[in-house]
Design a protein around this motif. Structure first.
Motif, PDB file in Angstrom:
ATOM      1  N   UNK A 257      17.248  59.753 -14.683  1.00 64.76           N
ATOM      2  CA  UNK A 257      17.595  58.377 -14.336  1.00 64.76           C
ATOM      3  C   UNK A 257      19.074  58.123 -14.632  1.00 64.76           C
ATOM      4  N   UNK A 258      19.535  58.608 -15.771  1.00 62.27           N
ATOM      5  CA  UNK A 258      20.950  58.445 -16.133  1.00 62.27           C
ATOM      6  C   UNK A 258      21.833  59.205 -15.149  1.00 62.27           C
ATOM      7  N   UNK A 259      21.458  60.424 -14.821  1.00 62.68           N
ATOM      8  CA  UNK A 259      22.249  61.224 -13.874  1.00 62.68           C
ATOM      9  C   UNK A 259      22.303  60.564 -12.502  1.00 62.68           C
ATOM     10  N   UNK A 260      21.195  59.969 -12.072  1.00 63.56           N
ATOM     11  CA  UNK A 260      21.159  59.281 -10.781  1.00 63.56           C
ATOM     12  C   UNK A 260      22.117  58.092 -10.776  1.00 63.56           C
ATOM     13  N   UNK A 261      22.080  57.300 -11.837  1.00 60.27           N
ATOM     14  CA  UNK A 261      22.956  56.125 -11.933  1.00 60.27           C
ATOM     15  C   UNK A 261      24.421  56.543 -11.988  1.00 60.27           C
ATOM     16  N   UNK A 262      24.719  57.604 -12.716  1.00 58.47           N
ATOM     17  CA  UNK A 262      26.103  58.094 -12.813  1.00 58.47           C
ATOM     18  C   UNK A 262      26.588  58.579 -11.455  1.00 58.47           C
ATOM     19  N   UNK A 263      25.749  59.319 -10.744  1.00 58.61           N
ATOM     20  CA  UNK A 263      26.141  59.822  -9.431  1.00 58.61           C
ATOM     21  C   UNK A 263      26.400  58.671  -8.457  1.00 58.61           C
ATOM     22  N   UNK A 264      25.554  57.658  -8.468  1.00 58.69           N
ATOM     23  CA  UNK A 264      25.762  56.503  -7.591  1.00 58.69           C
ATOM     24  C   UNK A 264      27.036  55.742  -7.964  1.00 58.69           C
ATOM     25  N   UNK A 265      27.310  55.646  -9.264  1.00 60.18           N
ATOM     26  CA  UNK A 265      28.519  54.954  -9.708  1.00 60.18           C
ATOM     27  C   UNK A 265      29.784  55.710  -9.307  1.00 60.18           C
ATOM     28  N   UNK A 266      29.672  57.016  -9.130  1.00 63.68           N
ATOM     29  CA  UNK A 266      30.835  57.841  -8.783  1.00 63.68           C
ATOM     30  C   UNK A 266      31.186  57.785  -7.302  1.00 63.68           C
ATOM     31  N   UNK A 267      30.358  57.138  -6.493  1.00 62.05           N
ATOM     32  CA  UNK A 267      30.603  57.098  -5.052  1.00 62.05           C
ATOM     33  C   UNK A 267      31.781  56.185  -4.716  1.00 62.05           C
ATOM     34  N   UNK A 268      32.449  56.435  -3.601  1.00 64.09           N
ATOM     35  CA  UNK A 268      33.625  55.639  -3.227  1.00 64.09           C
ATOM     36  C   UNK A 268      33.263  54.206  -2.850  1.00 64.09           C
ATOM     37  N   UNK A 269      34.276  53.401  -2.660  1.00 59.71           N
ATOM     38  CA  UNK A 269      34.101  51.987  -2.329  1.00 59.71           C
ATOM     39  C   UNK A 269      33.286  51.804  -1.052  1.00 59.71           C
ATOM     40  N   UNK A 270      32.360  50.874  -1.089  1.00 58.01           N
ATOM     41  CA  UNK A 270      31.480  50.613   0.063  1.00 58.01           C
ATOM     42  C   UNK A 270      32.242  49.931   1.190  1.00 58.01           C
ATOM     43  N   UNK A 271      31.861  50.257   2.413  1.00 62.25           N
ATOM     44  CA  UNK A 271      32.480  49.612   3.580  1.00 62.25           C
ATOM     45  C   UNK A 271      32.180  48.110   3.619  1.00 62.25           C
ATOM     46  N   UNK A 272      31.127  47.685   2.923  1.00 59.64           N
ATOM     47  CA  UNK A 272      30.805  46.253   2.864  1.00 59.64           C
ATOM     48  C   UNK A 272      31.922  45.438   2.211  1.00 59.64           C
ATOM     49  N   UNK A 273      32.734  46.088   1.374  1.00 66.56           N
ATOM     50  CA  UNK A 273      33.839  45.369   0.729  1.00 66.56           C
ATOM     51  C   UNK A 273      34.827  44.877   1.785  1.00 66.56           C
ATOM     52  N   UNK A 274      35.095  45.713   2.779  1.00 65.59           N
ATOM     53  CA  UNK A 274      35.966  45.295   3.879  1.00 65.59           C
ATOM     54  C   UNK A 274      35.305  44.178   4.692  1.00 65.59           C
ATOM     55  N   UNK A 275      34.003  44.296   4.907  1.00 63.22           N
ATOM     56  CA  UNK A 275      33.269  43.282   5.679  1.00 63.22           C
ATOM     57  C   UNK A 275      33.365  41.924   4.999  1.00 63.22           C
ATOM     58  N   UNK A 276      33.182  41.900   3.672  1.00 64.50           N
ATOM     59  CA  UNK A 276      33.271  40.640   2.927  1.00 64.50           C
ATOM     60  C   UNK A 276      34.700  40.096   2.987  1.00 64.50           C
ATOM     61  N   UNK A 277      35.678  40.985   2.799  1.00 61.71           N
ATOM     62  CA  UNK A 277      37.068  40.559   2.861  1.00 61.71           C
ATOM     63  C   UNK A 277      37.428  39.980   4.218  1.00 61.71           C
ATOM     64  N   UNK A 278      36.926  40.620   5.266  1.00 61.21           N
ATOM     65  CA  UNK A 278      37.184  40.142   6.627  1.00 61.21           C
ATOM     66  C   UNK A 278      36.510  38.799   6.867  1.00 61.21           C
ATOM     67  N   UNK A 279      35.302  38.641   6.333  1.00 62.04           N
ATOM     68  CA  UNK A 279      34.559  37.386   6.525  1.00 62.04           C
ATOM     69  C   UNK A 279      35.300  36.194   5.934  1.00 62.04           C
ATOM     70  N   UNK A 280      35.943  36.424   4.777  1.00 59.89           N
ATOM     71  CA  UNK A 280      36.605  35.312   4.089  1.00 59.89           C
ATOM     72  C   UNK A 280      38.129  35.368   4.205  1.00 59.89           C
ATOM     73  N   UNK A 281      38.653  36.325   4.971  1.00 59.58           N
ATOM     74  CA  UNK A 281      40.100  36.409   5.156  1.00 59.58           C
ATOM     75  C   UNK A 281      40.849  36.727   3.879  1.00 59.58           C
TER      76      UNK A 281
END
Length: 320
Positions: A257-281
């Motif tokens: 469980x710890x290894x799974x959480x660490x691996x997910x935390x190590x992933x790059x920035x989600x594309x949704x961050x751009x979507x949110x930024x675009x939505x609110x300018x």
């Protein structure tokens, strides 16, 4: 090391194929519309339902794991938010997107396929819990902070209703809830349903990674923001480190469980961050650059995290 290469080859191969496809076919970003629809509304929900429905219900109710993982992730969010507000003197909206750039990883698209390939079926439950509950909280925090900043002009009731709708009706969360229900009632799935779900779930990882790579390749890097200097190491190094230390400090969690959480935390920035930024300018171009750069750098950093996990170099018990 051969095991690590074997794990990374399918993903790096898809990255290469996606990049070549962009250069050869010259398709526009709009051409990905139906593929993204299939991924979000069919393939990934089928994968989450498959993972959760076959899990004993007692493993799905680990509130301590969910709270600890979210607390670690939002420590990163708070750190970058404060840096943006008080050191960089950015607006609340820009600071919010910067904070998400360091705390919101590509857990939906990249997470399940990579974690299951690297860690096996035992990683299914923690991966599903992290993806669903972190996404749900992100869907709440982003519009709430933007409303405070003034980027969202809707009334509080309209905003609250929209947030509730997005959280409760999101395909990932709906499919996970159905999986919870199936697990709670020990629902015996007909063979035909199992095959249908498996058929969709098998397409989730390759389709999601291909779509992500193509989207990034079609998004030009116009400039490298100064914030990249600290967001990249925070997202790819500090985030998984904090998740690892906090989960170890709380204790009582299976190493997988710890290894799974660490691996997910190590992933790059989600594309949704751009979507949110675009939505609110807010912080749009810089969010796009951050996603591209963290994704490129993650080829090295995620490989290192996988090596630490698979080689046993990551201590199973950090605190005696």
């Amino acid at each position: 090391m051969a095991d690590i290469v074997g794990l990374l080859l399918p993903f790096s191969g898809l990255i290469v194929i996606g990049y070549i496809a962009v250069r050869i076919t010259k398709q526009s970003a709009e051409a990905l519309g139906w593929l993204n629809t299939f991924i979000i509304y069919a393939a990934l929900p089928a994968l989450f339902f498959k993972l959760v429905s076959k899990t004993p219900i007692e493993q799905l109710t680990r509130v301590d794991f969910i709270i600890t993982d979210i607390a670690a992730t939002y420590l990163i969010f708070l750190l970058l938010f404060l840096v943006g507000c008080f050191l960089r003197r950015n607006s609340l909206g820009d600071s919010t997107i910067q904070a998400f750039a360091g705390a919101y990883g590509n857990i939906g698209y990249m997470g399940p396929g990579l974690a299951l390939l690297a860690l096996g079926e035992k990683a299914a439950v923690p991966v599903a819990l992290v993806v669903c509950f972190e996404n749900a909280l992100h869907f709440i925090v982003a519009p709430a902070l933007m409303a405070i900043e003034g980027g969202d002009k809707r009334s509080p009731w309209t905003l609250a209703a929209d947030i509730a709708r997005k959280v409760l009706l999101h395909p990932f969360i709906l499919s996970t809830a159905l999986g919870f229900t199936a697990a709670a009632f020990s629902f015996s799935q007909p063979v035909a349903l199992q095959r249908f779900v498996d058929y969709l779930a098998q397409a989730a990882a390759p389709c999601a990674l291909f779509a992500m790579v193509v989207t990034l390749a079609l998004r030009p890097l116009k400039r490298i923001p100064a914030e990249i200097g600290y967001i990249v190491p925070v997202k790819l190094i500090l985030h998984p480190l904090i998740v690892y230390v906090v989960l170890q400090a709380v204790g009582r969690f299976d190493p997988i469980w710890i290894e799974s959480a660490v691996l997910l935390a190590a992933l790059p920035t989600a594309t949704n961050v751009f979507v949110v930024g675009q939505q609110y300018g807010a912080w749009q171009e810089r969010a796009s650059a951050t996603i591209l750069i963290t994704t490129a750098c993650s080829v090295v950093t995620v490989s290192l995290v996988l090596y630490l996990i698979k080689s046993g170099a990551l201590p199973a018990q950090l605190f005696p």
